[in-house]
Design a protein around this motif. Structure first.
Motif, PDB file in Angstrom:
ATOM      1  N   PRO A  34    -107.702 -28.044 -52.698  1.00  0.00           N
ATOM      2  CA  PRO A  34    -109.069 -28.079 -53.232  1.00  0.00           C
ATOM      3  C   PRO A  34    -109.211 -29.081 -54.373  1.00  0.00           C
ATOM      4  N   LEU A  35    -110.356 -29.732 -54.416  1.00  0.00           N
ATOM      5  CA  LEU A  35    -110.688 -30.628 -55.518  1.00  0.00           C
ATOM      6  C   LEU A  35    -111.616 -29.873 -56.460  1.00  0.00           C
ATOM      7  N   ILE A  36    -111.124 -29.550 -57.638  1.00  0.00           N
ATOM      8  CA  ILE A  36    -111.850 -28.740 -58.610  1.00  0.00           C
ATOM      9  C   ILE A  36    -112.735 -29.645 -59.462  1.00  0.00           C
ATOM     10  N   GLY A  37    -114.004 -29.310 -59.536  1.00  0.00           N
ATOM     11  CA  GLY A  37    -114.939 -30.102 -60.334  1.00  0.00           C
ATOM     12  C   GLY A  37    -115.491 -31.310 -59.614  1.00  0.00           C
ATOM     13  N   ALA A  38    -115.338 -31.372 -58.282  1.00  0.00           N
ATOM     14  CA  ALA A  38    -115.941 -32.468 -57.513  1.00  0.00           C
ATOM     15  C   ALA A  38    -117.458 -32.340 -57.548  1.00  0.00           C
ATOM     16  N   SER A  39    -118.134 -33.470 -57.564  1.00  0.00           N
ATOM     17  CA  SER A  39    -119.593 -33.487 -57.623  1.00  0.00           C
ATOM     18  C   SER A  39    -120.173 -33.452 -56.209  1.00  0.00           C
ATOM     19  N   VAL A  40    -121.126 -32.555 -55.998  1.00  0.00           N
ATOM     20  CA  VAL A  40    -121.849 -32.456 -54.727  1.00  0.00           C
ATOM     21  C   VAL A  40    -123.333 -32.587 -55.049  1.00  0.00           C
ATOM     22  N   SER A  41    -123.980 -33.598 -54.496  1.00  0.00           N
ATOM     23  CA  SER A  41    -125.378 -33.831 -54.857  1.00  0.00           C
ATOM     24  C   SER A  41    -126.230 -34.127 -53.633  1.00  0.00           C
ATOM     25  N   LEU A  42    -127.512 -33.766 -53.764  1.00  0.00           N
ATOM     26  CA  LEU A  42    -128.529 -34.067 -52.759  1.00  0.00           C
ATOM     27  C   LEU A  42    -129.510 -35.034 -53.413  1.00  0.00           C
ATOM     28  N   PRO A  43    -129.322 -36.353 -53.257  1.00  0.00           N
ATOM     29  CA  PRO A  43    -130.138 -37.338 -53.977  1.00  0.00           C
ATOM     30  C   PRO A  43    -131.629 -37.213 -53.713  1.00  0.00           C
ATOM     31  N   GLU A  44    -132.005 -36.848 -52.490  1.00  0.00           N
ATOM     32  CA  GLU A  44    -133.423 -36.762 -52.152  1.00  0.00           C
ATOM     33  C   GLU A  44    -134.110 -35.574 -52.825  1.00  0.00           C
ATOM     34  N   LEU A  45    -133.312 -34.563 -53.213  1.00  0.00           N
ATOM     35  CA  LEU A  45    -133.873 -33.370 -53.845  1.00  0.00           C
ATOM     36  C   LEU A  45    -133.622 -33.347 -55.341  1.00  0.00           C
ATOM     37  N   ASN A  46    -132.915 -34.356 -55.842  1.00  0.00           N
ATOM     38  CA  ASN A  46    -132.614 -34.398 -57.277  1.00  0.00           C
ATOM     39  C   ASN A  46    -131.864 -33.135 -57.698  1.00  0.00           C
ATOM     40  N   LYS A  47    -130.901 -32.751 -56.876  1.00  0.00           N
ATOM     41  CA  LYS A  47    -130.241 -31.468 -57.077  1.00  0.00           C
ATOM     42  C   LYS A  47    -128.758 -31.607 -56.798  1.00  0.00           C
ATOM     43  N   GLY A  48    -127.941 -30.826 -57.524  1.00  0.00           N
ATOM     44  CA  GLY A  48    -126.514 -30.921 -57.289  1.00  0.00           C
ATOM     45  C   GLY A  48    -125.747 -29.821 -57.985  1.00  0.00           C
ATOM     46  N   THR A  49    -124.425 -29.828 -57.758  1.00  0.00           N
ATOM     47  CA  THR A  49    -123.543 -28.850 -58.366  1.00  0.00           C
ATOM     48  C   THR A  49    -122.138 -29.429 -58.405  1.00  0.00           C
ATOM     49  N   VAL A  50    -121.177 -28.628 -58.887  1.00  0.00           N
ATOM     50  CA  VAL A  50    -119.764 -29.021 -58.876  1.00  0.00           C
ATOM     51  C   VAL A  50    -118.963 -27.903 -58.238  1.00  0.00           C
ATOM     52  N   THR A  51    -117.807 -28.247 -57.693  1.00  0.00           N
ATOM     53  CA  THR A  51    -116.969 -27.263 -57.010  1.00  0.00           C
ATOM     54  C   THR A  51    -116.232 -26.379 -58.012  1.00  0.00           C
ATOM     55  N   ASN A  52    -115.923 -25.151 -57.569  1.00  0.00           N
ATOM     56  CA  ASN A  52    -115.221 -24.196 -58.428  1.00  0.00           C
ATOM     57  C   ASN A  52    -113.707 -24.344 -58.295  1.00  0.00           C
ATOM     58  N   ASN A  61    -131.923 -22.986 -51.835  1.00  0.00           N
ATOM     59  CA  ASN A  61    -133.329 -23.426 -51.815  1.00  0.00           C
ATOM     60  C   ASN A  61    -133.479 -24.838 -51.266  1.00  0.00           C
ATOM     61  N   ILE A  62    -132.979 -25.020 -50.068  1.00  0.00           N
ATOM     62  CA  ILE A  62    -132.997 -26.323 -49.410  1.00  0.00           C
ATOM     63  C   ILE A  62    -134.063 -26.306 -48.314  1.00  0.00           C
ATOM     64  N   PRO A  63    -134.943 -27.297 -48.266  1.00  0.00           N
ATOM     65  CA  PRO A  63    -135.969 -27.329 -47.218  1.00  0.00           C
ATOM     66  C   PRO A  63    -135.371 -27.719 -45.864  1.00  0.00           C
ATOM     67  N   ASN A  64    -136.091 -27.408 -44.798  1.00  0.00           N
ATOM     68  CA  ASN A  64    -135.690 -27.863 -43.478  1.00  0.00           C
ATOM     69  C   ASN A  64    -135.812 -29.379 -43.384  1.00  0.00           C
ATOM     70  N   GLY A  65    -135.029 -29.963 -42.501  1.00  0.00           N
ATOM     71  CA  GLY A  65    -135.134 -31.398 -42.280  1.00  0.00           C
ATOM     72  C   GLY A  65    -133.809 -32.112 -42.446  1.00  0.00           C
ATOM     73  N   LYS A  66    -133.877 -33.405 -42.295  1.00  0.00           N
ATOM     74  CA  LYS A  66    -132.696 -34.259 -42.378  1.00  0.00           C
ATOM     75  C   LYS A  66    -132.528 -34.756 -43.808  1.00  0.00           C
ATOM     76  N   ILE A  67    -131.382 -34.475 -44.416  1.00  0.00           N
ATOM     77  CA  ILE A  67    -131.135 -34.911 -45.791  1.00  0.00           C
ATOM     78  C   ILE A  67    -129.714 -35.454 -45.911  1.00  0.00           C
ATOM     79  N   LYS A  68    -129.483 -36.187 -46.991  1.00  0.00           N
ATOM     80  CA  LYS A  68    -128.166 -36.748 -47.268  1.00  0.00           C
ATOM     81  C   LYS A  68    -127.485 -35.936 -48.355  1.00  0.00           C
ATOM     82  N   ILE A  69    -126.181 -35.777 -48.207  1.00  0.00           N
ATOM     83  CA  ILE A  69    -125.376 -35.069 -49.188  1.00  0.00           C
ATOM     84  C   ILE A  69    -124.199 -35.956 -49.576  1.00  0.00           C
ATOM     85  N   GLN A  70    -123.954 -36.062 -50.872  1.00  0.00           N
ATOM     86  CA  GLN A  70    -122.907 -36.955 -51.383  1.00  0.00           C
ATOM     87  C   GLN A  70    -121.826 -36.142 -52.077  1.00  0.00           C
ATOM     88  N   PHE A  71    -120.562 -36.418 -51.701  1.00  0.00           N
ATOM     89  CA  PHE A  71    -119.402 -35.797 -52.326  1.00  0.00           C
ATOM     90  C   PHE A  71    -118.635 -36.879 -53.080  1.00  0.00           C
TER      91      PHE A  71
END
Length: 743
Positions: A34-52, A61-71
């Motif tokens: 596991p990578l602890i503290g890795a950044s996970v973000s959804l640029p189109e939603l201006n939202k993100g978190t980090v791994t535990n 609270n993610i809407p339906n549809g096609k979105i990009k996720i960045q690790f």
């Protein structure tokens, strides 16, 4: 006050929401650790978190549809995935590979939310850390680390970006996607952006009128705001920085928080700098400057979409080093008292993305007001003007699949310029400017390796001015009413040969309508007398770009070339005429012109020495008119090179690094008819950066020494060169950043 702020953020951290779509998963390395503290973000939603601690993450609270996720994780390659959200629970795992060389980023300036490698338009990215470590009191100077980007500077406080030889209104500056309108038409005016809450800067080199309309003929510089805090956290930071050359102090503090639905934050900063010292130690009179900034934002993310509201306040007092001030400034100082620009800029913007099934709809609007005063030796301002601008944008993203994306939209601007309080100088008349543009974009992928991207845009533009002055007098300006329309477009392709090598080709047409100053100016501007030309036609640019990029585990390489042909290129030049007091008159004219050149860069990481990085870049541009005369403000050819070494830990120092860099500018012996040649020079810089802990508090400390040998030199684009003032000498910068957070 501190308790009130904390209570404000804590209130929305505990807001309960109904269960909605969520994404969860695990981020690991190639060994499944596991990578602890890795950044996970959804640029189109201006939202993100980090791994535990288990490398797991959860975003709700993610809407339906096609979105990009960045690790992303420091020292590993960035992984960008496109996912389809159609159910309440979505599992997306990611495995990151070690990459000692920085890989691609998610960018937004190219019209799509995409990776740098996907976009047919090459977009360079400069991160906030690189800006902070540049060791210069001039924010714009930090951007010149990007090959092909230079600056026109009037000391440390006033500077303008130059992209591939084009500047002023030929380069569009944006604050988080909103075009900045602050009387940006002159080399004496600043860009009007502070780095307080900037996460990165995205730069397009070349015409981008398809995306942004007029003024993007030479390129775009987009200052992207930092991401919200991870869900459920309150984060903050305090940064202080000292500059020896200007006796300057920069201070800023910021705080941000996010719950499942709400997010918000603010930054406050100040800068104060005395007259800078040239190479050799002599100060430059009245090059002092002082700034104050306030940035605040709030927003909501839910199943229907994302809603964001931003407020930016920027106050600048910028000393003007002009001939009239030289006998009046007898000692070095930092307080602005005579001959300075008193600038006040406020920007309120709303940026929203709605999701309707597989459709996405962007609705953005902004209002900004720029108050410009020129204080001389009078008790009241010599110039006082206000520019109010409203911009709006609507884009509809059609349902897409893995191969295609389609966008239609419109953009518009309504602007009012007004002279205030009947000041002695009314350089520009009162005016109204209106613009609306309609655009369509498309992208299609063939064989998973070839992406085609293009579009068309049609604009309608109107500039209407009101009469100024007494009729039949020399200063009278008759009303002007000009209508323009323009069709623009671009088409490009990106081909990925083997996952490591990428080729790009792009052809774009851009345009720029004459600005208010070029059409109607009549009076003193800085130290010259300028007269506009209401018969000017819009500039039209036709540029071809070719580039290739190779990205291996231990080596990356970039090569780019361009040819830009501009019809009706607008320029200002002195004439043989003088005004009533004998001052030379400058007039605006037009000619056809061409600019061509390119950039190249290499980043080498020796496999046998994993702690070392070696980088080098080269850039050049040549600009000529149809008569073979060289254009004004064309930068010299430049080489940049650096050696950087770093470790994960040395004693109590965490991630310490040291960088030795140099800049070599060749002699610019092809000046325009109104310039003189400039000798070449070499500057050597050193920077050291590390983290360390005091009790449980982490701090970041950096030390930079720019122009170590205190070299006396003129940059070819310095507007102080004609007055005989050298660029800044040695500068020692010490920066301390204190991050903090609450759960």
């Amino acid at each position: 006050m501190k308790k009130i702020v904390l209570v404000f953020f804590a209130l929305f951290l505990f807001i309960k929401v109904n269960a909605q779509n969520q994404i969860k998963g695990k981020v690991t390395d190639i060994n499944d650790d596991p990578l602890i503290g890795a950044s996970v973000s959804l640029p189109e939603l201006n939202k993100g978190t980090v791994t535990n601690q288990a490398g797991e993450y959860l975003i709700s609270n993610i809407p339906n549809g096609k979105i990009k996720i960045q690790f992303s994780f420091l020292g590993y390659s960035t992984n960008i995935k496109t996912i389809e959200i159609s159910q309440k629970e979505n599992i997306v795992d990611a495995s990151l590979t070690i990459s000692v060389i920085q890989s691609q980023e998610v960018v937004v300036t190219g019209g799509y939310v995409s990776s740098q490698h996907e976009n047919a338009v090459k977009i360079d990215v400069l991160k906030s850390k690189d800006i902070a470590l540049s060791g210069t009191p001039n924010f714009m100077e930090s951007l010149t680390q990007i090959p092909g980007v230079d600056m026109i500077a009037k000391g440390q406080g006033v500077s303008k970006p130059v992209i591939r030889g084009l500047s002023m209104n030929d380069v569009l500056v944006m604050n988080n996607g909103v075009r900045i309108e602050n009387y940006q038409f002159s080399e004496d005016h600043p860009i009007g952006i502070d780095d307080n809450d900037v996460e990165r800067v995205e730069i397009i080199k070349g015409p981008a009128s398809l995306l942004y309309g007029s003024d993007a003929i030479g390129g775009v510089i987009n200052f992207i705001k930092e991401k919200p805090a991870p869900v459920g956290k309150i984060l903050g930071n305090y940064r202080t920085q000292f500059h020896s050359n200007t006796l300057g102090m920069n201070n800023s503090i910021g705080l941000k928080g996010a719950s499942k639905n709400l997010f918000g934050g603010f930054h406050f900063g100040t800068k104060t700098h005395a007259d800078y010292l040239q190479g050799g130690g002599e100060y430059v009179p009245n090059s002092r400057f002082n700034e104050m900034t306030l940035n605040a934002n709030t927003g909501y993310t839910g199943k229907i979409g994302t809603f964001k509201l931003f407020y930016d306040y920027f106050k600048q007092n910028l000393g003007m080093t002009v001939p009239a001030v030289e006998p009046l400034i007898t000692e070095r100082g930092r307080k602005n008292e005579i001959w300075y620009q008193d600038l006040d800029h406020q920007l309120l913007s709303s940026q929203n993305r709605l999701f309707f099934g597989n459709f996405k709809w962007d609705i953005n609007a902004s209002y900004q007001t720029a108050l410009r005063k020129l204080q001389t030796t009078l008790d009241v301002p010599f110039v006082e003007m206000r520019l109010n601008t409203m911009t709006y944008e609507s884009k509809l993203y059609f349902p897409s699949n893995n191969k295609s994306e389609y966008i239609i939209g419109l953009q518009g601007m309504s602007q009012k310029n007004r002279n205030l309080n009947d000041r002695d100088s009314q350089f520009l008349p009162d005016a109204n400017v209106n613009n609306i543009g309609f655009l369509g974009l498309a992208r299609y992928t063939f064989f998973e390796t070839l992406k085609l991207q293009g579009g068309l845009r049609f604009d309608i533009y109107n500039t209407k001015t009101y009469a100024l002055g007494t009729k039949d007098s020399n200063s009278y300006q008759a009303p002007v009413n000009k209508n323009y329309s323009n069709l623009n477009g671009s088409i490009g392709a990106t081909y990925s040969a083997n996952g490591k090598t990428m080729f790009r080709v792009n052809f774009a047409k851009g345009y720029r309508v004459p600005n208010l100053s070029e059409l109607t100016s009549n009076g003193f501007h800085s130290s010259r007398y300028e007269i506009g030309n209401e018969n000017l036609s819009p500039e039209n640019s036709f540029e071809t770009d070719l580039s290739m990029h190779y990205h291996g585990e231990f080596l990356s390489f970039d090569l780019a070339g361009f040819y830009n042909e501009i019809n009706n290129y607008i320029y200002i030049s002195p004439t043989t005429d003088t005004n009533s007091t004998g001052v030379t008159i400058y007039r605006y004219s037009q000619t056809n012109a061409k600019l061509y050149g390119g950039e190249t860069g290499i980043h080498f990481h020796p496999q046998a020495m994993p702690w070392m990085h070696i980088e080098g870049t080269y850039s050049m541009v040549i600009g000529k008119d149809d008569d073979g005369n060289y254009l004004v403000y064309i930068p010299a050819q430049k080489f940049r090179y650096e050696i950087r070494v770093g470790r994960d830990q040395i004693g109590f120092l965490q991630k310490p690094s040291i960088k030795l860099s140099a800049l070599t500018a060749l002699k610019q012996n092809h000046p325009s008819l109104y310039e003189t040649a400039t000798d070449g020079y070499t500057l050597v810089n050193l920077s050291v950066n590390t983290n360390f802990q005091i009790t449980r508090q982490t701090l970041n400390l950096s030390l930079s020494i720019n122009n170590i040998f205190d070299t006396q030199y003129f940059d070819h684009l310095s507007t102080l060169k004609s007055l005989g003032y050298y660029n800044q000498g040695r500068n020692i910068s010490i920066s301390l950043m204190l991050p903090f957070g609450l759960k």
